[in-house]
Scaffold this active site. Structure first.
Site, PDB file in Angstrom:
ATOM      1  N   LYS A 173       0.733  -1.176   0.062  1.00 15.33           N
ATOM      2  CA  LYS A 173      -0.040  -0.017  -0.012  1.00 15.33           C
ATOM      3  C   LYS A 173       0.943   1.139   0.105  1.00 15.33           C
ATOM      4  CE  LYS A 173      -4.313  -1.668   2.135  1.00 15.33           C
ATOM      5  NZ  LYS A 173      -5.118  -1.582   3.295  1.00 15.33           N
ATOM      6  N   ARG A 248      -4.204 -14.732   2.744  1.00 10.40           N
ATOM      7  CA  ARG A 248      -3.473 -14.002   3.516  1.00 10.40           C
ATOM      8  C   ARG A 248      -3.683 -14.065   4.853  1.00 10.40           C
ATOM      9  NH1 ARG A 248      -0.655  -8.997   3.574  1.00 10.40           N
ATOM     10  NH2 ARG A 248      -1.441  -7.329   4.780  1.00 10.40           N
ATOM     11  N   TYR A 280      -5.542 -10.834  13.877  1.00 10.94           N
ATOM     12  CA  TYR A 280      -5.254 -12.244  13.878  1.00 10.94           C
ATOM     13  C   TYR A 280      -5.188 -12.942  15.266  1.00 10.94           C
ATOM     14  CZ  TYR A 280      -4.294 -10.727   9.165  1.00 10.94           C
ATOM     15  OH  TYR A 280      -4.697 -10.263   7.985  1.00 10.94           O
TER      16      TYR A 280
END
Length: 299
Positions: A173, A248, A280
């Site tokens: 990004k 991912r 996560y």
């Protein structure tokens, strides 16, 4: 400056040069401003970015909230807030009409995660006898093996592969670059793809260095990667909502569950903040219990 388009162009330049934002983010912010312009035109309201009032913007947000979900509404508010902050920064305005408008609370929905067996099943379902078989297997192995965003995968270059060192260079990004480790298995499948499917293509000018190509010898689109994955999920009757991002997410989750530290995962994913990576951790509280049991002196 008197009209909206001039201010928008100036804002886009600022986002690109000063803030280094990605093309997708800039496009989203621009779209949000254009929705406001469309609302003004529909209601015969004659305002420019300098004289538009808080009341008018609030009416727009209220009308928008009727037709979009909370996460989309939050993005619209965020985009407009950034735009008006920029105008203040450049001394075009002294106040931000978005100041008192609250972003709706969004329940953070975690994406589905794939088990290693499910990932194996998806990869095994690739038809290697087809013209794109080796390519598709290499794509899935790279998504899962390196935890890439779909935009990073499709823009991966052959010159970004440093197999001898065990890394690939990824443009993330805002064009921020990072080096991500790549395992021997993923390297093997990329090499097979390069020497088989890719070597048979008539590569279009400008795409000679692009790793993953479509049958016309050009860079793949994001939509094509989504389609490949959706078709494989249907093929194995996988009853989960999956996308390239699922690989991912699974990459990070499996690393964490097998003992990797959060900081390392953050670097590999290319997250600016570790708080983004912490999403996560929320998946599997058993992992935290295992950490306490393994490392705390009073376990």
């Amino acid at each position: 400056m008197s009209n909206w388009s001039t201010y928008i162009k100036s804002f886009q330049s600022y986002m690109t040069i000063e803030r280094g934002l990605s093309k997708n983010t800039i496009a989203n912010y621009t779209f949000d401003i254009e929705k406001l312009i469309e609302y003004l035109a529909t209601n015969n309201l004659s305002y420019n970015p300098i004289n538009i009032t808080e009341e008018i913007v609030q009416q727009f947000i209220y009308e928008t909230s009727k037709s979009v979900n909370p996460s989309s509404q939050a993005r619209v508010i965020s985009g407009l807030r950034s735009f008006f902050l920029y105008l203040i920064f450049e001394d075009y305005r002294t106040d931000n009409p978005m100041e008192l408008i609250e972003i709706p609370k969004i329940g953070r929905k975690l994406p589905d995660t794939l088990s290693t067996d499910e990932i194996d099943s998806l990869i095994d379902a690739v038809d290697l006898s087809s013209n794109e078989g080796e390519r598709n297997r290499a794509i899935l192995e790279t998504l899962y093996g390196c935890g890439l965003r779909v935009s990073e995968l499709i823009s991966l270059k052959i010159s970004d592969l440093f197999f001898e060192e065990g890394f690939i260079k990824v443009s993330g990004k805002g064009d921020k670059q990072r080096f991500v480790p790549i395992g021997n298995l993923t390297q093997k499948y990329i090499d097979i793809y390069k020497s088989t499917d890719r070597s048979k293509l008539s590569i279009q000018k400008g795409h000679e260095d692009t790793l993953f190509l479509n049958r016309r010898g050009k860079q793949l689109t994001r939509a094509m990667i989504f389609t490949i994955i959706k078709d494989l999920a249907v093929k194995i009757n996988l009853n989960k909502s999956i996308s390239p991002h699922t690989f991912r997410h699974s990459f990070a989750t499996h690393l964490l569950e097998n003992g990797a530290d959060l900081r390392s995962i953050q670097l590999m994913l290319g997250h600016e903040s570790i708080t983004t990576t912490e999403i996560y951790v929320h998946l599997d509280r058993r992992h935290l219990t295992q950490v306490i049991n393994a490392f705390h002196p009073r376990k």
